[in-house]
Design a protein around this motif. Structure first.
Motif, PDB file in Angstrom:
ATOM      1  N   MET A 165       0.828  -1.207   0.000  1.00  0.00           N
ATOM      2  CA  MET A 165       0.000   0.000   0.000  1.00  0.00           C
ATOM      3  C   MET A 165       0.864   1.260   0.000  1.00  0.00           C
ATOM      4  SD  MET A 165      -3.077   0.909   2.684  1.00  0.00           S
ATOM      5  CE  MET A 165      -3.614  -0.789   2.733  1.00  0.00           C
ATOM      6  N   GLY A 166       0.485   2.220  -0.792  1.00  0.00           N
ATOM      7  CA  GLY A 166       1.222   3.480  -0.879  1.00  0.00           C
ATOM      8  C   GLY A 166       2.183   3.468  -2.050  1.00  0.00           C
ATOM      9  N   ILE A 167       3.176   2.593  -2.007  1.00  0.00           N
ATOM     10  CA  ILE A 167       4.159   2.521  -3.085  1.00  0.00           C
ATOM     11  C   ILE A 167       3.540   1.952  -4.348  1.00  0.00           C
ATOM     12  CG2 ILE A 167       4.984   0.254  -2.315  1.00  0.00           C
ATOM     13  CD1 ILE A 167       7.111   3.032  -3.950  1.00  0.00           C
ATOM     14  N   SER A 168       2.609   1.005  -4.223  1.00  0.00           N
ATOM     15  CA  SER A 168       1.956   0.432  -5.401  1.00  0.00           C
ATOM     16  C   SER A 168       1.183   1.500  -6.169  1.00  0.00           C
ATOM     17  CB  SER A 168       0.996  -0.702  -4.994  1.00  0.00           C
ATOM     18  OG  SER A 168       1.698  -1.802  -4.482  1.00  0.00           O
ATOM     19  N   GLU A 169       0.468   2.353  -5.434  1.00  0.00           N
ATOM     20  CA  GLU A 169      -0.294   3.415  -6.071  1.00  0.00           C
ATOM     21  C   GLU A 169       0.626   4.400  -6.797  1.00  0.00           C
ATOM     22  OE1 GLU A 169      -2.928   1.649  -3.032  1.00  0.00           O
ATOM     23  OE2 GLU A 169      -0.831   2.269  -3.069  1.00  0.00           O
ATOM     24  N   GLN A 170       1.717   4.758  -6.151  1.00  0.00           N
ATOM     25  CA  GLN A 170       2.637   5.721  -6.756  1.00  0.00           C
ATOM     26  C   GLN A 170       3.312   5.149  -8.004  1.00  0.00           C
ATOM     27  OE1 GLN A 170       2.874   8.908  -5.962  1.00  0.00           O
ATOM     28  NE2 GLN A 170       1.316   8.563  -4.380  1.00  0.00           N
ATOM     29  N   LEU A 171       3.681   3.873  -7.941  1.00  0.00           N
ATOM     30  CA  LEU A 171       4.292   3.240  -9.109  1.00  0.00           C
ATOM     31  C   LEU A 171       3.306   3.148 -10.263  1.00  0.00           C
ATOM     32  CD1 LEU A 171       6.417   0.377  -7.498  1.00  0.00           C
ATOM     33  CD2 LEU A 171       7.257   2.459  -8.601  1.00  0.00           C
ATOM     34  N   PHE A 172       2.057   2.828  -9.952  1.00  0.00           N
ATOM     35  CA  PHE A 172       1.032   2.764 -10.997  1.00  0.00           C
ATOM     36  C   PHE A 172       0.898   4.116 -11.692  1.00  0.00           C
ATOM     37  CE2 PHE A 172      -3.068   2.918 -12.947  1.00  0.00           C
ATOM     38  CZ  PHE A 172      -3.376   1.621 -13.322  1.00  0.00           C
ATOM     39  N   LEU A 173       0.846   5.182 -10.905  1.00  0.00           N
ATOM     40  CA  LEU A 173       0.662   6.510 -11.474  1.00  0.00           C
ATOM     41  C   LEU A 173       1.830   6.913 -12.382  1.00  0.00           C
ATOM     42  CD1 LEU A 173      -0.775   8.400  -8.352  1.00  0.00           C
ATOM     43  CD2 LEU A 173      -2.023   7.603 -10.374  1.00  0.00           C
ATOM     44  N   ARG A 174       3.010   6.398 -12.125  1.00  0.00           N
ATOM     45  CA  ARG A 174       4.162   6.715 -12.969  1.00  0.00           C
ATOM     46  C   ARG A 174       4.243   5.802 -14.190  1.00  0.00           C
ATOM     47  NH1 ARG A 174       9.442   8.470  -9.443  1.00  0.00           N
ATOM     48  NH2 ARG A 174       8.423   9.971  -8.068  1.00  0.00           N
ATOM     49  N   ILE A 175       4.025   4.517 -13.962  1.00  0.00           N
ATOM     50  CA  ILE A 175       4.218   3.540 -15.045  1.00  0.00           C
ATOM     51  C   ILE A 175       3.106   3.614 -16.083  1.00  0.00           C
ATOM     52  CG2 ILE A 175       4.239   1.067 -15.567  1.00  0.00           C
ATOM     53  CD1 ILE A 175       5.691   0.648 -12.897  1.00  0.00           C
ATOM     54  N   PHE A 176       1.874   3.795 -15.631  1.00  0.00           N
ATOM     55  CA  PHE A 176       0.730   3.688 -16.542  1.00  0.00           C
ATOM     56  C   PHE A 176       0.275   5.026 -17.119  1.00  0.00           C
ATOM     57  CE2 PHE A 176       0.374  -0.466 -14.522  1.00  0.00           C
ATOM     58  CZ  PHE A 176      -0.036  -1.269 -15.587  1.00  0.00           C
ATOM     59  N   LEU A 177       1.014   6.102 -16.849  1.00  0.00           N
ATOM     60  CA  LEU A 177       0.637   7.410 -17.397  1.00  0.00           C
ATOM     61  C   LEU A 177       0.516   7.396 -18.917  1.00  0.00           C
ATOM     62  CD1 LEU A 177       0.033  10.404 -17.185  1.00  0.00           C
ATOM     63  CD2 LEU A 177       2.501  10.830 -17.006  1.00  0.00           C
ATOM     64  N   PRO A 178       1.505   6.870 -19.662  1.00  0.00           N
ATOM     65  CA  PRO A 178       1.363   6.889 -21.124  1.00  0.00           C
ATOM     66  C   PRO A 178       0.288   5.941 -21.649  1.00  0.00           C
ATOM     67  CG  PRO A 178       3.346   5.693 -20.489  1.00  0.00           C
ATOM     68  CD  PRO A 178       2.813   6.330 -19.248  1.00  0.00           C
ATOM     69  N   ILE A 179      -0.185   5.038 -20.828  1.00  0.00           N
ATOM     70  CA  ILE A 179      -1.180   4.056 -21.267  1.00  0.00           C
ATOM     71  C   ILE A 179      -2.600   4.541 -20.993  1.00  0.00           C
ATOM     72  CG2 ILE A 179      -2.074   1.717 -20.816  1.00  0.00           C
ATOM     73  CD1 ILE A 179       0.872   0.908 -20.372  1.00  0.00           C
ATOM     74  N   PHE A 180      -2.842   5.084 -19.805  1.00  0.00           N
ATOM     75  CA  PHE A 180      -4.183   5.564 -19.469  1.00  0.00           C
ATOM     76  C   PHE A 180      -4.380   7.036 -19.838  1.00  0.00           C
ATOM     77  CE2 PHE A 180      -4.348   1.731 -16.956  1.00  0.00           C
ATOM     78  CZ  PHE A 180      -5.697   1.415 -16.874  1.00  0.00           C
ATOM     79  N   GLY A 181      -3.278   7.783 -19.930  1.00  0.00           N
ATOM     80  CA  GLY A 181      -3.404   9.209 -20.172  1.00  0.00           C
ATOM     81  C   GLY A 181      -3.648   9.952 -18.870  1.00  0.00           C
ATOM     82  N   SER A 182      -3.362  11.235 -18.859  1.00  0.00           N
ATOM     83  CA  SER A 182      -3.429  12.005 -17.613  1.00  0.00           C
ATOM     84  C   SER A 182      -4.841  12.076 -17.026  1.00  0.00           C
ATOM     85  CB  SER A 182      -2.899  13.423 -17.857  1.00  0.00           C
ATOM     86  OG  SER A 182      -3.640  14.064 -18.880  1.00  0.00           O
ATOM     87  N   GLN A 183      -5.863  12.133 -17.869  1.00  0.00           N
ATOM     88  CA  GLN A 183      -7.230  12.290 -17.373  1.00  0.00           C
ATOM     89  C   GLN A 183      -7.764  11.007 -16.732  1.00  0.00           C
ATOM     90  OE1 GLN A 183     -10.176  13.411 -20.297  1.00  0.00           O
ATOM     91  NE2 GLN A 183     -11.607  14.152 -18.754  1.00  0.00           N
ATOM     92  N   LEU A 184      -7.431   9.881 -17.328  1.00  0.00           N
ATOM     93  CA  LEU A 184      -7.961   8.605 -16.842  1.00  0.00           C
ATOM     94  C   LEU A 184      -7.004   7.867 -15.913  1.00  0.00           C
ATOM     95  CD1 LEU A 184      -9.577   7.208 -20.136  1.00  0.00           C
ATOM     96  CD2 LEU A 184     -10.679   8.469 -18.270  1.00  0.00           C
ATOM     97  N   LEU A 185      -5.820   8.425 -15.685  1.00  0.00           N
ATOM     98  CA  LEU A 185      -4.805   7.712 -14.911  1.00  0.00           C
ATOM     99  C   LEU A 185      -5.261   7.433 -13.482  1.00  0.00           C
ATOM    100  CD1 LEU A 185      -1.940   6.558 -14.704  1.00  0.00           C
ATOM    101  CD2 LEU A 185      -1.152   8.851 -14.071  1.00  0.00           C
ATOM    102  N   LEU A 186      -5.700   8.470 -12.767  1.00  0.00           N
ATOM    103  CA  LEU A 186      -6.091   8.280 -11.366  1.00  0.00           C
ATOM    104  C   LEU A 186      -7.341   7.411 -11.240  1.00  0.00           C
ATOM    105  CD1 LEU A 186      -5.398   8.835  -8.480  1.00  0.00           C
ATOM    106  CD2 LEU A 186      -6.581  11.042  -8.617  1.00  0.00           C
ATOM    107  N   PRO A 187      -8.384   7.637 -12.037  1.00  0.00           N
ATOM    108  CA  PRO A 187      -9.525   6.713 -11.990  1.00  0.00           C
ATOM    109  C   PRO A 187      -9.117   5.276 -12.333  1.00  0.00           C
ATOM    110  CG  PRO A 187     -10.149   8.732 -13.116  1.00  0.00           C
ATOM    111  CD  PRO A 187      -8.673   8.797 -12.927  1.00  0.00           C
ATOM    112  N   GLY A 188      -8.198   5.137 -13.290  1.00  0.00           N
ATOM    113  CA  GLY A 188      -7.720   3.805 -13.650  1.00  0.00           C
ATOM    114  C   GLY A 188      -6.988   3.140 -12.501  1.00  0.00           C
ATOM    115  N   MET A 189      -6.185   3.926 -11.788  1.00  0.00           N
ATOM    116  CA  MET A 189      -5.459   3.378 -10.647  1.00  0.00           C
ATOM    117  C   MET A 189      -6.427   2.955  -9.547  1.00  0.00           C
ATOM    118  SD  MET A 189      -4.358   4.005  -7.359  1.00  0.00           S
ATOM    119  CE  MET A 189      -4.457   5.777  -7.135  1.00  0.00           C
ATOM    120  N   ILE A 190      -7.462   3.763  -9.324  1.00  0.00           N
ATOM    121  CA  ILE A 190      -8.440   3.447  -8.278  1.00  0.00           C
ATOM    122  C   ILE A 190      -9.120   2.113  -8.572  1.00  0.00           C
ATOM    123  CG2 ILE A 190     -10.650   4.149  -7.269  1.00  0.00           C
ATOM    124  CD1 ILE A 190      -9.735   7.068  -7.712  1.00  0.00           C
TER     125      ILE A 190
END
Length: 342
Positions: free
Chosen positions: A286-311
């Protein structure tokens, strides 16, 4: 009393990490906008994502059932599913997933399974479970530098650290299993050094526990040498099990109507997060997984959908797993070992 204090510590630690994670992820974000975006997802794509979590839990239960069968212990598959659920629930809420196996051993004992047998089975489960992460980490490090440059360059140091820690852990466990005499000498000398430095008080009982643990490792070595085919099959089931959980993120990706990135890439990326966080002393990473997701998946989900995608991804991969395993842990508490009381 000691167990009660440890339980209280784990609960408080979990809550602190959870609150810190929520604050770190959502501070400064428009929660209303995020909620609106999440409402736009196609829920039909999330159903197989939930199924992936169930398959993940079910996979370990099949391994337990299969290995117990090879040891001459007959169990019902639903009982093994409860054992698996107990393990995942306590792994989710304790640092470094340290509470999973002790809880499983406790419930297995209630089913009259000898502790040496349950310890043997769960040790092999742990080795194969971590071995999958070692294969992912080492394979990408050696053969996947292009992939790392494309997707993981900003977090490569965390990924390499996670790979190194998992390699060290698996190597240490294999040494304990296949070279128990060497392992005993190392641990006895290490224990003597710690006591000499006055970091621990000398106790005879501590050495006796060490001897008992060495017996368990020797039993594991004998089993592995006599059941090589079983080990290979268990590793195969474990690969399927872990890929199933990683695939939940792809279903989240499709739920947003996104396309263009293959399921293989998303599964590997989710696997790299698991490699990076598996050995860290945080409940469920918890914590580090969320931060890594937000960095790694940015080019895949895009900035608008990144946080909802991580959730949604973490909601499936961790919180849904926690919820499902919690339900069946409650079931286990009321059913396992009750026959002897009837």
């Amino acid at each position: 009393m000691e167990n009660k204090k440890k339980t209280i510590f784990n609960v408080v630690f979990l809550l602190v990490v959870f609150v810190g994670t929520i604050y770190g992820v959502f501070y400064g974000e428009d929660l209303g906008e995020i909620a609106q975006i999440i409402k736009t997802v196609n829920p039909l794509w999330l159903i197989p994502g939930v199924a992936c979590v169930v398959v993940f839990i079910w996979g370990e239960s099949i391994i337990i059932y299969y290995m117990m069968h090879t040891l001459g212990i007959r169990l019902k598959k639903r009982t093994c599913f409860l054992f698996s659920s107990v393990g995942f629930f306590f792994s989710c809420i304790t640092p470094s997933a340290s509470g999973g196996q002790p809880a499983q051993i406790y419930y297995m004992k209630k089913e009259k399974i000898p502790i040496p047998v349950s310890t043997l089975v769960l040790m092999i489960v742990t080795i194969t479970y971590k071995l999958v992460l070692v294969v992912i980490g080492v394979a990408l490090t050696i053969f996947g530098q292009g992939f790392i440059h494309a997707y993981l360059w900003n977090v490569r140091h965390v990924f390499y650290l996670g790979t190194a820690l998992n390699v060290f852990c698996v190597t240490a466990m294999l040494i304990l299993v296949f070279h128990p005499v060497l392992a005993r000498d190392i641990m006895v000398k290490g224990l003597a050094l710690i006591e000499k430095m006055h970091l621990m008080k000398p106790r005879r009982s501590r050495l006796e526990k060490l001897e008992a643990s060495m017996d368990q490792y020797r039993a594991t070595a004998v089993y592995l040498k006599e059941h090589v085919k079983v080990l290979i099959e268990v590793f195969g089931i474990t690969v399927f099990q872990r890929v199933a959980l990683f695939a939940a993120t792809w279903f989240v990706y499709r739920a947003f109507g996104l396309s263009g990135t293959s399921a293989v890439v998303i599964v590997i990326l989710q696997g790299t997060i698991a490699v990076a966080v598996d050995m860290l002393p945080l409940p469920g990473g918890m914590g580090i997984s969320e931060q890594l997701f937000l960095r790694i998946f940015l080019p895949i989900f895009g900035s608008q959908l990144l946080l909802p995608g991580m959730i949604l991804s973490r909601g499936l991969g961790y919180y849904t797993e926690l919820f499902i395993s919690a339900i069946f842990t409650i079931v286990a508490n009321f059913t396992i070992g009750r026959r002897e009381e009837d």
